[in-house]
Design a protein around this motif. Structure first.
Motif, PDB file in Angstrom:
ATOM      1  N   TYR A 159       0.798  -1.223   0.000  1.00 29.97           N
ATOM      2  CA  TYR A 159       0.000   0.000   0.000  1.00 29.97           C
ATOM      3  C   TYR A 159       0.833   1.277   0.000  1.00 29.97           C
ATOM      4  O   TYR A 159       0.319   2.349   0.279  1.00 29.97           O
ATOM      5  CB  TYR A 159      -0.956  -0.004   1.201  1.00 29.97           C
ATOM      6  CG  TYR A 159      -1.954  -1.133   1.104  1.00 29.97           C
ATOM      7  CD1 TYR A 159      -3.054  -1.021   0.272  1.00 29.97           C
ATOM      8  CD2 TYR A 159      -1.774  -2.305   1.808  1.00 29.97           C
ATOM      9  CE1 TYR A 159      -3.969  -2.061   0.157  1.00 29.97           C
ATOM     10  CE2 TYR A 159      -2.676  -3.344   1.698  1.00 29.97           C
ATOM     11  CZ  TYR A 159      -3.768  -3.221   0.868  1.00 29.97           C
ATOM     12  OH  TYR A 159      -4.665  -4.248   0.755  1.00 29.97           O
ATOM     13  N   ASP A 160       2.132   1.179  -0.323  1.00 27.88           N
ATOM     14  CA  ASP A 160       3.011   2.352  -0.321  1.00 27.88           C
ATOM     15  C   ASP A 160       2.869   3.156   0.964  1.00 27.88           C
ATOM     16  O   ASP A 160       2.692   4.367   0.952  1.00 27.88           O
ATOM     17  CB  ASP A 160       2.738   3.252  -1.530  1.00 27.88           C
ATOM     18  CG  ASP A 160       3.203   2.623  -2.831  1.00 27.88           C
ATOM     19  OD1 ASP A 160       4.179   1.853  -2.784  1.00 27.88           O
ATOM     20  OD2 ASP A 160       2.599   2.897  -3.876  1.00 27.88           O
ATOM     21  N   ALA A 161       2.922   2.468   2.075  1.00 26.82           N
ATOM     22  CA  ALA A 161       2.722   3.092   3.378  1.00 26.82           C
ATOM     23  C   ALA A 161       3.920   2.827   4.277  1.00 26.82           C
ATOM     24  O   ALA A 161       4.776   2.010   3.970  1.00 26.82           O
ATOM     25  CB  ALA A 161       1.459   2.548   4.028  1.00 26.82           C
ATOM     26  N   LYS A 162       3.941   3.543   5.379  1.00 29.24           N
ATOM     27  CA  LYS A 162       4.934   3.298   6.421  1.00 29.24           C
ATOM     28  C   LYS A 162       4.198   3.107   7.737  1.00 29.24           C
ATOM     29  O   LYS A 162       3.159   3.714   7.973  1.00 29.24           O
ATOM     30  CB  LYS A 162       5.892   4.481   6.549  1.00 29.24           C
ATOM     31  CG  LYS A 162       6.865   4.584   5.420  1.00 29.24           C
ATOM     32  CD  LYS A 162       7.878   5.658   5.719  1.00 29.24           C
ATOM     33  CE  LYS A 162       8.909   5.735   4.622  1.00 29.24           C
ATOM     34  NZ  LYS A 162       9.928   6.728   4.893  1.00 29.24           N
ATOM     35  N   PHE A 163       4.752   2.276   8.579  1.00 30.76           N
ATOM     36  CA  PHE A 163       4.207   2.056   9.911  1.00 30.76           C
ATOM     37  C   PHE A 163       5.333   2.253  10.902  1.00 30.76           C
ATOM     38  O   PHE A 163       6.457   1.843  10.672  1.00 30.76           O
ATOM     39  CB  PHE A 163       3.617   0.649  10.028  1.00 30.76           C
ATOM     40  CG  PHE A 163       2.432   0.437   9.153  1.00 30.76           C
ATOM     41  CD1 PHE A 163       1.162   0.761   9.595  1.00 30.76           C
ATOM     42  CD2 PHE A 163       2.573  -0.068   7.872  1.00 30.76           C
ATOM     43  CE1 PHE A 163       0.059   0.591   8.784  1.00 30.76           C
ATOM     44  CE2 PHE A 163       1.473  -0.242   7.049  1.00 30.76           C
ATOM     45  CZ  PHE A 163       0.219   0.092   7.505  1.00 30.76           C
ATOM     46  N   LYS A 164       4.998   2.888  12.020  1.00 27.53           N
ATOM     47  CA  LYS A 164       6.013   3.211  13.012  1.00 27.53           C
ATOM     48  C   LYS A 164       5.381   3.162  14.390  1.00 27.53           C
ATOM     49  O   LYS A 164       4.278   3.643  14.592  1.00 27.53           O
ATOM     50  CB  LYS A 164       6.544   4.615  12.713  1.00 27.53           C
ATOM     51  CG  LYS A 164       7.695   5.056  13.551  1.00 27.53           C
ATOM     52  CD  LYS A 164       8.167   6.412  13.057  1.00 27.53           C
ATOM     53  CE  LYS A 164       9.427   6.827  13.746  1.00 27.53           C
ATOM     54  NZ  LYS A 164       9.925   8.103  13.231  1.00 27.53           N
ATOM     55  N   SER A 165       6.087   2.589  15.337  1.00 27.99           N
ATOM     56  CA  SER A 165       5.602   2.522  16.707  1.00 27.99           C
ATOM     57  C   SER A 165       6.304   3.601  17.532  1.00 27.99           C
ATOM     58  O   SER A 165       7.526   3.638  17.609  1.00 27.99           O
ATOM     59  CB  SER A 165       5.900   1.143  17.293  1.00 27.99           C
ATOM     60  OG  SER A 165       5.541   1.104  18.640  1.00 27.99           O
ATOM     61  N   ILE A 166       5.501   4.512  18.105  1.00 23.20           N
ATOM     62  CA  ILE A 166       6.038   5.584  18.949  1.00 23.20           C
ATOM     63  C   ILE A 166       5.177   5.700  20.196  1.00 23.20           C
ATOM     64  O   ILE A 166       3.961   5.858  20.109  1.00 23.20           O
ATOM     65  CB  ILE A 166       6.039   6.938  18.210  1.00 23.20           C
ATOM     66  CG1 ILE A 166       6.942   6.872  16.990  1.00 23.20           C
ATOM     67  CG2 ILE A 166       6.477   8.053  19.122  1.00 23.20           C
ATOM     68  CD1 ILE A 166       6.961   8.139  16.182  1.00 23.20           C
ATOM     69  N   SER A 167       5.796   5.606  21.360  1.00 24.87           N
ATOM     70  CA  SER A 167       5.104   5.803  22.636  1.00 24.87           C
ATOM     71  C   SER A 167       3.783   5.040  22.721  1.00 24.87           C
ATOM     72  O   SER A 167       2.727   5.623  22.912  1.00 24.87           O
ATOM     73  CB  SER A 167       4.850   7.301  22.874  1.00 24.87           C
ATOM     74  OG  SER A 167       6.048   8.005  22.881  1.00 24.87           O
ATOM     75  N   SER A 168       3.835   3.745  22.537  1.00 27.94           N
ATOM     76  CA  SER A 168       2.660   2.861  22.638  1.00 27.94           C
ATOM     77  C   SER A 168       1.589   3.159  21.590  1.00 27.94           C
ATOM     78  O   SER A 168       0.433   2.832  21.780  1.00 27.94           O
ATOM     79  CB  SER A 168       2.042   2.935  24.026  1.00 27.94           C
ATOM     80  OG  SER A 168       2.987   2.574  25.000  1.00 27.94           O
ATOM     81  N   THR A 169       1.973   3.806  20.487  1.00 29.49           N
ATOM     82  CA  THR A 169       1.033   4.103  19.412  1.00 29.49           C
ATOM     83  C   THR A 169       1.629   3.640  18.087  1.00 29.49           C
ATOM     84  O   THR A 169       2.787   3.918  17.793  1.00 29.49           O
ATOM     85  CB  THR A 169       0.745   5.615  19.332  1.00 29.49           C
ATOM     86  OG1 THR A 169       0.239   6.050  20.583  1.00 29.49           O
ATOM     87  CG2 THR A 169      -0.279   5.923  18.253  1.00 29.49           C
ATOM     88  N   LEU A 170       0.838   2.928  17.311  1.00 29.19           N
ATOM     89  CA  LEU A 170       1.249   2.508  15.978  1.00 29.19           C
ATOM     90  C   LEU A 170       0.737   3.530  14.979  1.00 29.19           C
ATOM     91  O   LEU A 170      -0.461   3.763  14.881  1.00 29.19           O
ATOM     92  CB  LEU A 170       0.684   1.123  15.645  1.00 29.19           C
ATOM     93  CG  LEU A 170       1.033   0.584  14.275  1.00 29.19           C
ATOM     94  CD1 LEU A 170       2.534   0.335  14.157  1.00 29.19           C
ATOM     95  CD2 LEU A 170       0.259  -0.686  13.987  1.00 29.19           C
ATOM     96  N   LEU A 171       1.658   4.183  14.264  1.00 31.98           N
ATOM     97  CA  LEU A 171       1.296   5.175  13.271  1.00 31.98           C
ATOM     98  C   LEU A 171       1.320   4.542  11.891  1.00 31.98           C
ATOM     99  O   LEU A 171       2.201   3.750  11.586  1.00 31.98           O
ATOM    100  CB  LEU A 171       2.295   6.345  13.287  1.00 31.98           C
ATOM    101  CG  LEU A 171       2.478   7.096  14.590  1.00 31.98           C
ATOM    102  CD1 LEU A 171       3.535   8.177  14.427  1.00 31.98           C
ATOM    103  CD2 LEU A 171       1.169   7.708  15.043  1.00 31.98           C
ATOM    104  N   GLY A 172       0.374   4.915  11.047  1.00 32.00           N
ATOM    105  CA  GLY A 172       0.338   4.454   9.667  1.00 32.00           C
ATOM    106  C   GLY A 172       0.109   5.636   8.754  1.00 32.00           C
ATOM    107  O   GLY A 172      -0.799   6.435   8.986  1.00 32.00           O
TER     108      GLY A 172
END
Length: 92
Positions: free
Chosen positions: A36-49
């Motif tokens: 999906y041409d996306a990035k996922f990142k975990s920061i401070s107990s939150t998964l960002l997409g």
């Protein structure tokens, strides 16, 4: 357990079915990133997409540019490869 926040780019994208069989959560996110041409990142107990080409916060707010000058760095290095010179590499 992680909270999640995703950009409009991903919330508007339909995913018909997603199976996770014999793969880690990290591998699943890597697979999603590629599909999906996306990035996922975990920061401070939150998964960002978010979109890999998106220069906005997940909230939609534009990111402000940060300018770094040579004087702001304690050490720095720059190198440029000669990649355009070569068509192929042979290894043994």
């Amino acid at each position: 357990m992680l909270d999640s926040k995703v950009s409009e780019f991903l919330t508007d994208m339909p995913i018909n079915q997603l199976n996770q069989n014999n793969e880690t959560d990290l591998n699943l996110l890597t697979r999603l990133s590629g599909n999906y041409d996306a990035k996922f990142k975990s920061i401070s107990s939150t998964l960002l997409g978010y979109s890999k080409d998106d220069f906005k916060k997940v909230s939609g707010e534009a990111l402000k540019p940060i300018f770094i000058s040579k004087g702001d760095c304690s050490r720095w290095n720059f190198s440029q490869t000669d990649r355009p010179k070569y068509d192929a590499v042979i290894t043994k």
